[in-house]
Design a protein around this motif. Structure first.
Motif, PDB file in Angstrom:
ATOM      1  N   GLY A 175       8.171   5.888 -16.062  1.00  0.00           N
ATOM      2  CA  GLY A 175       8.848   4.899 -16.147  1.00  0.00           C
ATOM      3  C   GLY A 175       8.953   5.027 -14.245  1.00  0.00           C
ATOM      4  N   CYS A 176       9.578   5.565 -13.467  1.00  0.00           N
ATOM      5  CA  CYS A 176       9.556   6.194 -12.486  1.00  0.00           C
ATOM      6  C   CYS A 176       8.858   5.341 -11.974  1.00  0.00           C
ATOM      7  N   GLN A 177       8.025   6.401 -11.863  1.00  0.00           N
ATOM      8  CA  GLN A 177       6.040   5.827 -11.101  1.00  0.00           C
ATOM      9  C   GLN A 177       5.631   4.721 -11.184  1.00  0.00           C
TER      10      GLN A 177
ATOM     11  N   LYS B  71       0.355  -1.289   0.213  1.00  0.00           N
ATOM     12  CA  LYS B  71       0.326  -0.238   0.103  1.00  0.00           C
ATOM     13  C   LYS B  71       0.924   1.397  -0.282  1.00  0.00           C
ATOM     14  N   LEU B  72       1.760   1.526   1.047  1.00  0.00           N
ATOM     15  CA  LEU B  72       2.895   2.476   0.937  1.00  0.00           C
ATOM     16  C   LEU B  72       3.491   2.295  -0.047  1.00  0.00           C
ATOM     17  N   CYS B  73       4.290   2.190  -0.552  1.00  0.00           N
ATOM     18  CA  CYS B  73       4.839   1.796  -2.529  1.00  0.00           C
ATOM     19  C   CYS B  73       4.132   2.429  -3.417  1.00  0.00           C
ATOM     20  N   LYS B  74       2.666   1.897  -3.766  1.00  0.00           N
ATOM     21  CA  LYS B  74       1.907   2.212  -4.147  1.00  0.00           C
ATOM     22  C   LYS B  74       1.307   3.660  -4.200  1.00  0.00           C
ATOM     23  N   ALA B  75       0.901   3.678  -2.958  1.00  0.00           N
ATOM     24  CA  ALA B  75       0.298   5.200  -2.601  1.00  0.00           C
ATOM     25  C   ALA B  75       1.646   6.621  -2.750  1.00  0.00           C
ATOM     26  N   THR B  76       2.525   6.331  -2.194  1.00  0.00           N
ATOM     27  CA  THR B  76       4.161   6.937  -2.886  1.00  0.00           C
ATOM     28  C   THR B  76       4.674   6.993  -4.385  1.00  0.00           C
ATOM     29  N   ALA B  77       4.425   6.100  -4.926  1.00  0.00           N
ATOM     30  CA  ALA B  77       4.661   6.187  -6.329  1.00  0.00           C
ATOM     31  C   ALA B  77       4.490   7.410  -7.820  1.00  0.00           C
ATOM     32  N   GLY B  78       5.748   8.272  -7.787  1.00  0.00           N
ATOM     33  CA  GLY B  78       5.738   8.968  -9.160  1.00  0.00           C
ATOM     34  C   GLY B  78       5.844  10.185  -8.057  1.00  0.00           C
ATOM     35  N   MET B  79       6.008  10.738  -6.326  1.00  0.00           N
ATOM     36  CA  MET B  79       6.056  11.389  -5.297  1.00  0.00           C
ATOM     37  C   MET B  79       8.190  11.587  -5.376  1.00  0.00           C
ATOM     38  N   GLY B  80       8.349  10.905  -6.157  1.00  0.00           N
ATOM     39  CA  GLY B  80      10.222  11.018  -6.369  1.00  0.00           C
ATOM     40  C   GLY B  80      10.703  11.075  -5.273  1.00  0.00           C
ATOM     41  N   VAL B  81      10.370  10.271  -4.173  1.00  0.00           N
ATOM     42  CA  VAL B  81      11.042  10.179  -2.627  1.00  0.00           C
ATOM     43  C   VAL B  81      11.496   8.485  -2.961  1.00  0.00           C
ATOM     44  N   PRO B  82      12.667   8.002  -3.134  1.00  0.00           N
ATOM     45  CA  PRO B  82      13.541   6.719  -2.514  1.00  0.00           C
ATOM     46  C   PRO B  82      12.285   5.962  -1.417  1.00  0.00           C
ATOM     47  N   VAL B  83      11.754   4.974  -1.395  1.00  0.00           N
ATOM     48  CA  VAL B  83      11.314   4.319  -0.451  1.00  0.00           C
ATOM     49  C   VAL B  83      11.622   2.605   0.088  1.00  0.00           C
ATOM     50  N   SER B  84      11.918   2.283   0.766  1.00  0.00           N
ATOM     51  CA  SER B  84      12.619   0.874   0.610  1.00  0.00           C
ATOM     52  C   SER B  84      11.741   0.364   1.791  1.00  0.00           C
ATOM     53  N   VAL B  85      12.174  -0.950   1.917  1.00  0.00           N
ATOM     54  CA  VAL B  85      10.807  -1.798   2.950  1.00  0.00           C
ATOM     55  C   VAL B  85      11.772  -2.290   3.621  1.00  0.00           C
TER      56      VAL B  85
END
Length: 793
Positions: free
Chosen positions: A737-739, A251-265
């Motif tokens: 593409g990043c998003q 949920k977090l990865c999908k919700a933050t897609a395209g925000m330009g901030v790296p996300v690691s889980v």
């Protein structure tokens, strides 16, 4: 005395029964909660904040009784918290390493006075964490703070780090993110889960008492994972890291897609992990630790017991004897009990037999249960239900044991029981997991790096290796944030190929090919794309327009050869890479002419890039046998090891700059660390990457280790993202593409390194590929870490 029963030491060792449990008290924690009227606010800028007109969320204990309530933050609170965190970062990062270390050490001393409050509050909220483990974390990371500039020279803190955990995450997992982020000089915003919110607020208060600058640590509580996504939208956030269950991670990865901030889980809750007992094991010790791991500790992972057939009867006899004294486990509600009973019934229908500590009561409690003889494909093994269930499967050979251990899609941890050290070493190397404990129950210590293999995470926590996720190379610039675009994920990468009209010159132009499985080949679609020089002009040739089937063929070739390449000795891999560098040296004139013709660079600059590329491959060859793990200073008696391992198959979408140098830099990083690679050249300027095919055809690299697929970037990015075997994707491209990658690469999880080549105004974002520090940066992107613990006493 009449009525007493005296047992001899012999009697106790025969039964090995457990002693009486220590009585627990929550008086100190209750007193702290009462001082806040059992209604906790937010922690912003070094103090508790209780905004008016906010919804609240109840925190309950294991029996359903109310512990306290927490505030649900809104957008105004997020803005206030982000502003505080920015000021906190300026103050905290401005301190010397010694000053930051002193603050962490003072907190460790403060915990000596108030550790009981923290431990009681954790127990009360169901986020069990001992004060001694917190003190150990603080001691370790205070040392990391002290030595930051010496241990990780030429790296700098990210800025404001957002730490998010799910409702079922432990407090220890939360602090394993917060403390290294602070130690490296970042400020931290915490979005805790329901159970970790009260202890996080208490510890934030203790941090202020220890001298942490106001705003360096902030706590925002809320109702669900949507709060974390709202916080991540703030432009002040430089990095988001998550611990907890897989569902909230997705949920977090999908919700933050395209925000330009790296996300690691780090989805460390709910993974399926094996306990392997070989016939050479100390059965008594093994069974004792199995029961401790599977039934007595907070169940973060689902354990599967794998027993060698020759000692099955002995293990079962000991299990029956030791389980007789175990008490029933409380289940959260009737719905969980239904799931447990359904899993037990299904296992029995498929031939499993039950070993239970007592009869099943009619309440919401359930006895510890071993499902003996469960099939490896049974749902209770593949997707275990919650509750005190331990599936038991059997194996004959050592190879079969490893196969069972790698059966799960998760790669979090494993326990091995054997007195044969050679067997233990062979087994831990073959298991695709991040942590291995030999003849021991799970041991947690901050010096042990924990990487999630397979579907168990995209970052490393703990150890010196875990510090790098909170740092960036000093020479790299901070990329501006982006905003999500309206993207139809189903239609991404499905645009029709460009129309090519044949003309009289078509027969004289060169047609290029893919490079798959060590051979030059055409696209499966038969379509092509036109290659022109930079800025337009006459057609230079035609490249194959690759698609999903081409990527599938490349990955199939790569997965066949990658395990053998990973097992090669580092010196052997170095020789192969050196031979590739010699091949480039022999083609230096052709490569320079290709760069010049494709990009319009002066021939002198093109020759310079070729020379840098040859030197870069030689650097990677030297890197192969110079960077390794080592022994770890674990406080217990024993040996701790950290070992870097290859990711597997890496997909690389190449940048539009420094075309040859960037290609060999990324190729060398993947090969030196033991990976296979599928590379997608720049669709605008593919010729320098394609020129390498001639070198690869005459090289001694195993066929399939390097694969090059040309075509449209979006189409090939989609094919890489949707292939389940690819473990990591390094992407240079557009924001869409990043998003798409952030939104799509969640099942299974892929390690993403995303670089948007243009900003929101369309300006090009470049990087300096000539600096030597890219070696360290990309090597760390190309490995995952395995920690091994071998006790000696």
């Amino acid at each position: 005395m009449a009525g007493t029963t005296t047992k001899t030491v012999h009697d106790i060792f025969q039964s090995m029964e457990y002693g009486p449990a220590a009585t627990s008290s929550t008086a100190t924690a209750r007193a702290w909660l009462d001082s806040h009227s059992c209604s906790l606010g937010l922690f912003i800028a070094g103090q508790f904040v209780r905004p008016l007109d906010r919804q609240t969320r109840s925190v309950v204990d294991s029996k359903g009784a109310l512990v306290c309530s927490t505030v649900c933050a809104l957008q105004a609170d997020i803005l206030q918290c982000a502003s505080s965190a920015v000021k906190g970062f300026e103050a905290w990062s401005g301190l010397s390493c010694y000053q930051r270390s002193k603050v962490l050490l003072r907190l460790a001393s403060t915990l000596g006075q108030h550790g009981q409050s923290v431990a009681e509050l954790c127990d009360l909220c169901g986020a069990s964490c001992s004060s001694s483990s917190l003190v150990r974390l603080l001691q370790y990371y205070s040392g990391s703070a002290q030595l930051r500039d010496a241990l990780v020279a030429n790296w700098t803190p990210l800025g404001v780090v957002l730490v998010v955990v799910s409702d079922d995450c432990t407090f220890h997992s939360l602090m394993l993110k917060v403390l290294p982020a602070l130690a490296m000089g970042n400020s931290v915003m915490v979005v805790p889960g329901q159970s970790t919110a009260p202890p996080a607020l208490l510890l934030a208060q203790l941090f202020m008492a220890a001298g942490l600058p106001a705003g360096a640590l902030n706590v925002l509580t809320g109702g669900d994972m949507s709060l974390a996504a709202d916080v991540a939208q703030n432009s002040s956030i430089a990095y988001v890291t998550y611990s907890g269950n897989k569902q909230d991670a997705v949920k977090l990865c999908k919700a933050t897609a395209g925000m330009g901030v790296p996300v690691s889980v780090s989805p460390n809750i709910g993974a399926t992990c094996p306990i392997i007992i070989f016939e050479s094991a100390d059965i008594n010790s093994a069974v004792d630790d199995v029961l401790e791991t599977a039934f007595k500790k907070k169940k973060e992972a689902h354990w599967v017991l794998c027993v060698q057939e020759s000692v099955l009867d002995s293990v079962m006899a000991r299990l029956r004897l030791r389980m007789a004294g175990l008490k029933c486990v409380s289940l959260p509600d009737d719905g969980v009990r239904v799931l447990v009973e359904t899993a037990v019934q299904d296992a029995q229908n498929k031939g499993a037999t039950l070993v239970q500590s007592c009869a099943v009561p009619s309440s919401t409690q359930y006895p510890p249960t071993v499902l003996c003889g469960a099939a490896p494909s049974s749902p209770c093994v593949v997707m275990p239900s919650p509750g005190p269930l331990l599936p038991l499967v059997t194996f004959r050979s050592n190879t079969e044991a490893v196969t069972l251990g790698n059966h799960s899609p998760h790669g979090q941890a494993a326990c091995i029981w054997t007195e044969d050290l050679t067997l233990a070493l062979e087994t831990y190397k073959s298991l695709s997991v991040g942590s291995v404990w030999v003849n021991s129950h799970p041991l947690s210590d901050p010096c042990l790096p924990v990487s999630g293999h397979k579907d168990s995470g995209t970052c490393t926590d703990g150890g010196q290796e875990g510090l790098y996720q909170f740092l960036r190379p000093s020479s790299s610039s901070v990329l501006p944030r982006a905003s999500p675009v309206a993207l139809d994920y189903a239609k991404f990468g499905t645009d029709p190929p460009p129309v090519i009209i044949p003309d009289q010159t078509a027969g004289t132009l060169k047609s290029y090919t893919h490079f798959v499985a060590g051979k030059a080949c055409k696209s499966e679609s038969g379509a092509s794309v036109v290659v022109r020089p930079q800025g337009g002009g006459d057609v230079l040739g035609y490249c194959p327009d690759g698609g999903q089937k081409d990527v599938r063929n490349a990955v199939e070739a790569a997965i066949k050869v990658q395990p053998g390449w990973m097992k090669k000795s580092p010196p052997a891999r170095a020789q192969h890479i050196l031979s590739l560098a010699k091949g480039l040296e022999g083609k230096r004139q052709v490569l320079a002419a290709t760069i010049c013709g494709q990009t319009g660079l002066p021939m002198e600059e093109a020759h310079m890039e070729v020379e840098l590329s040859i030197a870069r491959l030689s650097d990677w060859a030297a890197y192969c046998d110079k960077v390794h793990g080592g022994t770890l200073p674990v406080p217990q008696a024993g040996t701790g090891l950290s070992i870097p391992e290859a990711l597997g198959v890496v997909g690389v979408v190449l940048p539009d700059e420094h075309l040859l140098l960037s290609t060999v830099t990324l190729l060398g990083a993947a090969l030196a660390s033991g990976n296979a690679v599928v590379m997608v050249p720049s669709p605008e300027y593919p010729l320098p990457a394609l020129a390498i095919i001639q070198v690869l055809l005459s090289s001694d690299l195993p066929a399939g280790l390097v694969n090059i697929i040309t075509g449209r970037r979006d189409q090939l990015t989609k094919a890489l993202a949707n292939h389940s075997v690819i473990k990591a994707i390094w992407y240079w491209g557009n924001s869409e593409g990043c998003q798409y990658l952030q939104h799509t690469c969640t099942s299974p999880l892929k390690t993403l390194r995303l670089f948007c080549q243009t900003d929101k105004d369309g300006n090009h974002r470049g990087r300096d590929w000539t600096r030597p520090s890219v070696l360290e940066e990309f090597w760390r992107n190309a490995v995952q870490w395995k920690s091994v613990w071998i006790p000696t006493a």
